[in-house]
Design a protein around this motif. Structure first.
Motif, PDB file in Angstrom:
ATOM      1  N   ASN A 141       0.820  -1.211   0.000  1.00  0.00           N
ATOM      2  CA  ASN A 141       0.000   0.000   0.000  1.00  0.00           C
ATOM      3  C   ASN A 141       0.858   1.266   0.000  1.00  0.00           C
ATOM      4  O   ASN A 141       0.544   2.258   0.673  1.00  0.00           O
ATOM      5  CB  ASN A 141      -0.939  -0.006   1.210  1.00  0.00           C
ATOM      6  CG  ASN A 141      -2.037  -1.046   1.068  1.00  0.00           C
ATOM      7  OD1 ASN A 141      -3.028  -0.826   0.378  1.00  0.00           O
ATOM      8  ND2 ASN A 141      -1.849  -2.202   1.702  1.00  0.00           N
ATOM      9  N   ALA A 142       1.951   1.219  -0.770  1.00  0.00           N
ATOM     10  CA  ALA A 142       2.827   2.376  -1.018  1.00  0.00           C
ATOM     11  C   ALA A 142       3.455   2.952   0.241  1.00  0.00           C
ATOM     12  O   ALA A 142       3.854   4.112   0.256  1.00  0.00           O
ATOM     13  CB  ALA A 142       2.061   3.464  -1.772  1.00  0.00           C
ATOM     14  N   LEU A 143       3.542   2.136   1.317  1.00  0.00           N
ATOM     15  CA  LEU A 143       4.095   2.636   2.575  1.00  0.00           C
ATOM     16  C   LEU A 143       5.419   1.959   2.949  1.00  0.00           C
ATOM     17  O   LEU A 143       5.923   2.158   4.057  1.00  0.00           O
ATOM     18  CB  LEU A 143       3.078   2.432   3.712  1.00  0.00           C
ATOM     19  CG  LEU A 143       1.809   3.284   3.610  1.00  0.00           C
ATOM     20  CD1 LEU A 143       0.821   2.881   4.695  1.00  0.00           C
ATOM     21  CD2 LEU A 143       2.150   4.763   3.713  1.00  0.00           C
ATOM     22  N   GLY A 144       5.964   1.172   2.035  1.00  0.00           N
ATOM     23  CA  GLY A 144       7.210   0.473   2.328  1.00  0.00           C
ATOM     24  C   GLY A 144       8.361   1.423   2.611  1.00  0.00           C
ATOM     25  O   GLY A 144       9.113   1.246   3.576  1.00  0.00           O
ATOM     26  N   GLU A 145       8.507   2.450   1.780  1.00  0.00           N
ATOM     27  CA  GLU A 145       9.610   3.395   1.941  1.00  0.00           C
ATOM     28  C   GLU A 145       9.483   4.198   3.232  1.00  0.00           C
ATOM     29  O   GLU A 145      10.476   4.433   3.932  1.00  0.00           O
ATOM     30  CB  GLU A 145       9.681   4.338   0.730  1.00  0.00           C
ATOM     31  CG  GLU A 145      10.230   3.706  -0.528  1.00  0.00           C
ATOM     32  CD  GLU A 145       9.242   2.801  -1.254  1.00  0.00           C
ATOM     33  OE1 GLU A 145       9.637   2.126  -2.211  1.00  0.00           O
ATOM     34  OE2 GLU A 145       8.048   2.784  -0.851  1.00  0.00           O
ATOM     35  N   VAL A 146       8.274   4.614   3.556  1.00  0.00           N
ATOM     36  CA  VAL A 146       8.055   5.355   4.800  1.00  0.00           C
ATOM     37  C   VAL A 146       8.383   4.473   6.005  1.00  0.00           C
ATOM     38  O   VAL A 146       9.013   4.925   6.974  1.00  0.00           O
ATOM     39  CB  VAL A 146       6.591   5.855   4.889  1.00  0.00           C
ATOM     40  CG1 VAL A 146       6.312   6.469   6.257  1.00  0.00           C
ATOM     41  CG2 VAL A 146       6.316   6.862   3.784  1.00  0.00           C
ATOM     42  N   THR A 147       7.963   3.221   5.945  1.00  0.00           N
ATOM     43  CA  THR A 147       8.249   2.280   7.029  1.00  0.00           C
ATOM     44  C   THR A 147       9.746   2.110   7.223  1.00  0.00           C
ATOM     45  O   THR A 147      10.246   2.082   8.355  1.00  0.00           O
ATOM     46  CB  THR A 147       7.611   0.915   6.729  1.00  0.00           C
ATOM     47  OG1 THR A 147       6.208   1.086   6.528  1.00  0.00           O
ATOM     48  CG2 THR A 147       7.847  -0.067   7.872  1.00  0.00           C
ATOM     49  N   VAL A 148      10.473   2.006   6.127  1.00  0.00           N
ATOM     50  CA  VAL A 148      11.925   1.847   6.192  1.00  0.00           C
ATOM     51  C   VAL A 148      12.575   3.084   6.807  1.00  0.00           C
ATOM     52  O   VAL A 148      13.498   2.970   7.627  1.00  0.00           O
ATOM     53  CB  VAL A 148      12.486   1.572   4.780  1.00  0.00           C
ATOM     54  CG1 VAL A 148      13.985   1.792   4.737  1.00  0.00           C
ATOM     55  CG2 VAL A 148      12.163   0.138   4.358  1.00  0.00           C
ATOM     56  N   LEU A 149      12.129   4.278   6.414  1.00  0.00           N
ATOM     57  CA  LEU A 149      12.672   5.505   6.986  1.00  0.00           C
ATOM     58  C   LEU A 149      12.476   5.530   8.498  1.00  0.00           C
ATOM     59  O   LEU A 149      13.393   5.876   9.260  1.00  0.00           O
ATOM     60  CB  LEU A 149      11.998   6.726   6.357  1.00  0.00           C
ATOM     61  CG  LEU A 149      12.334   8.089   6.981  1.00  0.00           C
ATOM     62  CD1 LEU A 149      13.817   8.381   6.876  1.00  0.00           C
ATOM     63  CD2 LEU A 149      11.514   9.195   6.315  1.00  0.00           C
ATOM     64  N   ILE A 150      11.301   5.137   8.938  1.00  0.00           N
ATOM     65  CA  ILE A 150      10.995   5.158  10.372  1.00  0.00           C
ATOM     66  C   ILE A 150      11.871   4.182  11.147  1.00  0.00           C
ATOM     67  O   ILE A 150      12.511   4.555  12.146  1.00  0.00           O
ATOM     68  CB  ILE A 150       9.509   4.849  10.614  1.00  0.00           C
ATOM     69  CG1 ILE A 150       8.636   5.988  10.075  1.00  0.00           C
ATOM     70  CG2 ILE A 150       9.228   4.630  12.099  1.00  0.00           C
ATOM     71  CD1 ILE A 150       7.150   5.685  10.075  1.00  0.00           C
ATOM     72  N   PHE A 151      11.911   2.920  10.673  1.00  0.00           N
ATOM     73  CA  PHE A 151      12.563   1.879  11.465  1.00  0.00           C
ATOM     74  C   PHE A 151      14.067   1.766  11.220  1.00  0.00           C
ATOM     75  O   PHE A 151      14.827   1.503  12.158  1.00  0.00           O
ATOM     76  CB  PHE A 151      11.880   0.531  11.219  1.00  0.00           C
ATOM     77  CG  PHE A 151      10.524   0.436  11.844  1.00  0.00           C
ATOM     78  CD1 PHE A 151      10.376   0.237  13.200  1.00  0.00           C
ATOM     79  CD2 PHE A 151       9.376   0.578  11.076  1.00  0.00           C
ATOM     80  CE1 PHE A 151       9.131   0.174  13.796  1.00  0.00           C
ATOM     81  CE2 PHE A 151       8.114   0.522  11.651  1.00  0.00           C
ATOM     82  CZ  PHE A 151       7.992   0.323  13.017  1.00  0.00           C
ATOM     83  N   TYR A 182      18.851   6.503   2.767  1.00  0.00           N
ATOM     84  CA  TYR A 182      19.572   5.476   2.007  1.00  0.00           C
ATOM     85  C   TYR A 182      18.796   4.154   2.021  1.00  0.00           C
ATOM     86  O   TYR A 182      18.706   3.464   0.997  1.00  0.00           O
ATOM     87  CB  TYR A 182      20.973   5.264   2.582  1.00  0.00           C
ATOM     88  CG  TYR A 182      21.960   6.322   2.176  1.00  0.00           C
ATOM     89  CD1 TYR A 182      22.333   6.485   0.844  1.00  0.00           C
ATOM     90  CD2 TYR A 182      22.528   7.170   3.115  1.00  0.00           C
ATOM     91  CE1 TYR A 182      23.235   7.464   0.456  1.00  0.00           C
ATOM     92  CE2 TYR A 182      23.433   8.155   2.749  1.00  0.00           C
ATOM     93  CZ  TYR A 182      23.781   8.297   1.421  1.00  0.00           C
ATOM     94  OH  TYR A 182      24.680   9.265   1.043  1.00  0.00           O
ATOM     95  N   SER A 183      18.236   3.809   3.174  1.00  0.00           N
ATOM     96  CA  SER A 183      17.435   2.585   3.247  1.00  0.00           C
ATOM     97  C   SER A 183      16.170   2.703   2.401  1.00  0.00           C
ATOM     98  O   SER A 183      15.737   1.732   1.774  1.00  0.00           O
ATOM     99  CB  SER A 183      17.074   2.282   4.709  1.00  0.00           C
ATOM    100  OG  SER A 183      18.225   1.944   5.448  1.00  0.00           O
ATOM    101  N   CYS A 184      15.574   3.906   2.368  1.00  0.00           N
ATOM    102  CA  CYS A 184      14.429   4.144   1.487  1.00  0.00           C
ATOM    103  C   CYS A 184      14.812   3.902   0.029  1.00  0.00           C
ATOM    104  O   CYS A 184      14.029   3.332  -0.745  1.00  0.00           O
ATOM    105  CB  CYS A 184      13.945   5.589   1.620  1.00  0.00           C
ATOM    106  SG  CYS A 184      13.033   5.942   3.112  1.00  0.00           S
ATOM    107  N   ALA A 185      16.016   4.341  -0.345  1.00  0.00           N
ATOM    108  CA  ALA A 185      16.487   4.158  -1.719  1.00  0.00           C
ATOM    109  C   ALA A 185      16.620   2.680  -2.062  1.00  0.00           C
ATOM    110  O   ALA A 185      16.293   2.251  -3.177  1.00  0.00           O
ATOM    111  CB  ALA A 185      17.820   4.877  -1.908  1.00  0.00           C
ATOM    112  N   ILE A 186      17.102   1.884  -1.109  1.00  0.00           N
ATOM    113  CA  ILE A 186      17.203   0.435  -1.326  1.00  0.00           C
ATOM    114  C   ILE A 186      15.819  -0.139  -1.616  1.00  0.00           C
ATOM    115  O   ILE A 186      15.619  -0.901  -2.568  1.00  0.00           O
ATOM    116  CB  ILE A 186      17.814  -0.259  -0.092  1.00  0.00           C
ATOM    117  CG1 ILE A 186      19.253   0.214   0.131  1.00  0.00           C
ATOM    118  CG2 ILE A 186      17.774  -1.777  -0.263  1.00  0.00           C
ATOM    119  CD1 ILE A 186      19.850  -0.275   1.439  1.00  0.00           C
TER     120      ILE A 186
END
Length: 293
Positions: A141-151, A182-186
């Motif tokens: 649901n398009a929230l993978g990158e946001v989740t990665v930034l947070i955690f 950087y993790s968001c970019a991955i």
């Protein structure tokens, strides 16, 4: 036996562990200017972070296979359950064991850090399973990158910093944001590679939602953004930290360039490059901070 162990090595996806190790190193190093490092806390935080990362990987392997997201058209690394290398029941057992390791190390951290660490622990465990499972999987649901930034940014860096110092600083927040970008970019490269198969499986990642071209532009924004945020913090703290920006400009440019022309399975190499880039960021900042700050 060798082939069986190789299958498990594939399932835990060791290359992704850099994204969990780097932020712990960064957060702990930032604390050296304020307190003497408690190495028991550092070791427990590292074990907990790695265990949670492996748990995410196993859960993703399991639930994406069961939901049909992973299939024979997959362009990414081999998935253990989907390819039949490891049974779903075996993955479930392994997932339970790794989660148990995370819980044990997490309980120690809670004892040392108090209720805030308990809250972070609960959120982290919810994130492990909410990422690819449940009625509203974040990755779909398009929230993978946001989740990665947070955690992998804020929680990992600020959490390890707080465990050592008992405080939070705006400087640590800024550097945590760069690590998280950087993790968001991955994550975004992973989703760009899988746009076609994810779209067919009705997995609405951010790349699927914004489209291939805009996703690649966003990738460049994330990488540049990580360096810009870091440079702003460095100018406020110590110009020695700008050494990191200088060291990473060329590999960042190369990664951005690759992001605009690589296609399909060749994007797997870019995944590795950006994982190394993010890890290099965390390690370089950590070393500069320990030596010069």
């Amino acid at each position: 036996m060798k082939y069986y162990l190789n299958n498990w090595w594939l399932a835990i996806r060791p290359k992704t562990l850099l994204a969990s190790i780097g932020p712990i190193l960064l957060g702990t190093s930032l604390a050296t200017s304020e307190t003497q490092i408690h190495f028991g806390i550092f070791a427990a935080a590292l074990i907990c972070a790695i265990s949670l990362q492996v748990s995410v990987n196993l859960a993703n392997d399991l639930f994406d296979s069961l939901s049909g997201v992973d299939n024979e058209q997959r362009l990414g690394p081999i998935r253990a359950v989907q390819s039949g290398l490891i049974s779903a029941s075996a993955i479930k057992l392994a997932l339970a064991l790794v989660c148990a390791i995370a819980v044990v190390s997490g309980l120690y951290l809670i004892a040392m850090g108090g209720y805030w660490i308990l809250l972070l622990g609960i959120l982290s465990f919810l994130g492990v399973f909410a990422y690819s499972a449940g009625p509203f999987p974040l990755a779909s649901n398009a929230l993978g990158e946001v989740t990665v930034l947070i955690f992998f940014g804020w929680v990992a860096v600020l959490g390890s910093f707080y465990l050592q110092t008992g405080t939070i600083s705006i400087i640590a927040f800024g550097l945590a944001t760069s690590a998280g970008l950087y993790s968001c970019a991955i994550m975004l490269v992973n989703n760009i590679r899988d746009i076609t198969t994810d779209w067919r499986a009705e997995k609405h990642t951010l790349a699927v939602v914004v489209g291939n071209r805009r996703a690649r532009t966003l990738l460049a924004v994330l990488i540049v953004g990580a360096l810009v945020v870091h440079s702003v913090v460095a100018m406020q703290v110590s110009k020695m930290l700008l050494l990191t920006t200088i060291l990473l400009v060329l590999p960042s440019y190369q990664s951005i360039k690759m992001g605009f022309y690589l296609q399909k399975q060749s994007l797997n190499q870019l995944l590795t490059n950006i994982a190394k880039l993010g890890f290099s960021y965390c390690v370089s900042v950590a070393l500069i901070w320990i030596v010069f700050m």
